[in-house]
Design an enzyme around this catalytic site. Structure first.
Site, PDB file in Angstrom:
ATOM      1  N   ASP A  22       0.821  -1.216   0.000  1.00 45.11           N
ATOM      2  CA  ASP A  22       0.000   0.000   0.000  1.00 45.11           C
ATOM      3  C   ASP A  22       0.857   1.268   0.000  1.00 45.11           C
ATOM      4  O   ASP A  22       1.973   1.274   0.507  1.00 45.11           O
ATOM      5  CB  ASP A  22      -0.926  -0.019   1.224  1.00 45.11           C
ATOM      6  N   ASN A  24       1.140   3.486  -2.926  1.00 47.54           N
ATOM      7  CA  ASN A  24       1.603   3.931  -4.248  1.00 47.54           C
ATOM      8  C   ASN A  24       1.074   5.318  -4.609  1.00 47.54           C
ATOM      9  O   ASN A  24       1.816   6.185  -5.076  1.00 47.54           O
ATOM     10  CB  ASN A  24       1.125   2.961  -5.339  1.00 47.54           C
ATOM     11  N   HIS A  39       2.090   3.468  -9.039  1.00 47.21           N
ATOM     12  CA  HIS A  39       1.938   2.043  -9.385  1.00 47.21           C
ATOM     13  C   HIS A  39       3.120   1.576 -10.243  1.00 47.21           C
ATOM     14  O   HIS A  39       3.674   0.504 -10.026  1.00 47.21           O
ATOM     15  CB  HIS A  39       0.617   1.804 -10.126  1.00 47.21           C
ATOM     16  N   LEU A 133      11.080 -20.168  -4.925  1.00 52.00           N
ATOM     17  CA  LEU A 133      10.022 -19.407  -4.257  1.00 52.00           C
ATOM     18  C   LEU A 133       8.702 -19.475  -5.037  1.00 52.00           C
ATOM     19  O   LEU A 133       8.693 -19.347  -6.257  1.00 52.00           O
ATOM     20  CB  LEU A 133      10.476 -17.938  -4.160  1.00 52.00           C
ATOM     21  N   ARG A 196      -4.662  -1.633   9.137  1.00 48.86           N
ATOM     22  CA  ARG A 196      -5.858  -2.455   8.913  1.00 48.86           C
ATOM     23  C   ARG A 196      -5.541  -3.573   7.927  1.00 48.86           C
ATOM     24  O   ARG A 196      -4.526  -3.549   7.235  1.00 48.86           O
ATOM     25  CB  ARG A 196      -7.034  -1.598   8.424  1.00 48.86           C
TER      26      ARG A 196
END
Ligand code: IPE
Ligand code: IPE
Ligand code: MG
Length: 249
Positions: A22, A24, A39, A133, A196
């Site tokens: 979060d 951007n 972004h 990964l 949050r």
């Protein structure tokens, strides 16, 4: 000991790290740019954490890239994000192959535009046998929708008479999630300064360790990820027991 000299404990490595990427828009606006500029610059942060997680030997990295609620953003921003996704997948695919990264997605793939689904499916198929990964992209993802979809699947079996309600356990629920075989996240990181969960991995985060950091996503790098893993290794995970009980084990 100097802060930078801290060493990772191989016995306490997280198997799964999840990130709410979060900040951007605010990052870009602070510099007088359009939100979309943020972004675009977030892609470098994604590259860096994928590299970092791979180097540390983390098994799973789940990246929250687009929530179901994000469909409510201005049309231009949504279109830009979908385009960026396709472009980034094309640009990064060779590198993912080289680094043995396996790509997966979680969320309602059917909501995505056809071009996105095609690019995503190609990358998922091509990287399916990679042994390094696993990167799980959360796209059109909602934790509540995942729980609803799980409930529907279980209800279907109950209605068909193949599953008695008394047989439903937490394991049954787990098996009916989008990826029931992936271990729960050990670490959840949210960048951007808010505190949050925004409808991310609601069931899966029952005992996850949370890290909320003020860094905006485009500024986040693998060095920040490493610092968080080091802090994680100092936390005591008690799972309801006392500290004494945990340390005796
Ligand atoms: C996160 O950054 C990216 C997505 C949700 C797609 P934001 O776009 O939410 O940036 P802020 O939170 O508005 O700064
Ligand atoms: C959460 O960020 C979703 C992603 C990072 C993809 P948001 O920016 O959408 O969250 P809210 O709206 O601040 O809760
Ligand atoms: Mg945001």
């Amino acid at each position: 000991m100097n802060h930078n000299d801290r060493v990772l404990d191989p016995a306490k490595m997280p198997a799964h790290i999840a990130i709410i990427m979060d900040g951007n828009g605010r990052w870009a606006q602070k510099q007088g740019h359009e939100r979309t500029f943020g972004h675009q610059n977030g892609v470098e942060a994604v590259r860096s954490v994928i590299e970092g997680a791979g180097e540390m030997g983390v098994r799973y990295l789940t990246l929250y890239a687009f929530s179901t609620e994000n469909w409510n953003r201005p049309k231009e921003e949504v279109e830009m994000l979908m385009g960026l996704l396709v472009k980034s997948i094309h640009n990064e695919l060779d590198k993912l192959m080289k680094n043995q990264v396996r790509l997966m997605m979680t969320g309602r793939m059917e909501d995505l535009p056809e071009s996105c689904r095609a690019a995503l499916q190609e990358a998922i198929d091509r990287t399916a046998a990679n042994k390094g990964l696993t990167v799980v992209l959360a796209l059109s993802y909602s934790g509540r929708a995942e729980i609803v979809d799980m409930a529907r699947n279980i209800a279907r079996q109950a209605a068909a008479g193949t599953l008695a309600p008394e047989q439903i356990t937490p394991e049954t629920v787990q098996q009916h999630l989008y990826h029931g075989d992936i271990p729960d996240p050990d670490i959840l990181i949210r960048t951007g300064g808010d505190f949050r969960i925004s409808n991310f991995l609601l069931w899966e985060c029952a005992y996850t360790e949370f890290f909320f950091v003020p860094t905006m996503w485009p500024d986040f790098r693998k060095t920040d990820l490493r610092e968080i893993v080091l802090d994680f290794q100092c936390r005591e995970r008690r799972y309801g027991k006392t500290g004494e009980q945990v340390r005796e084990q």
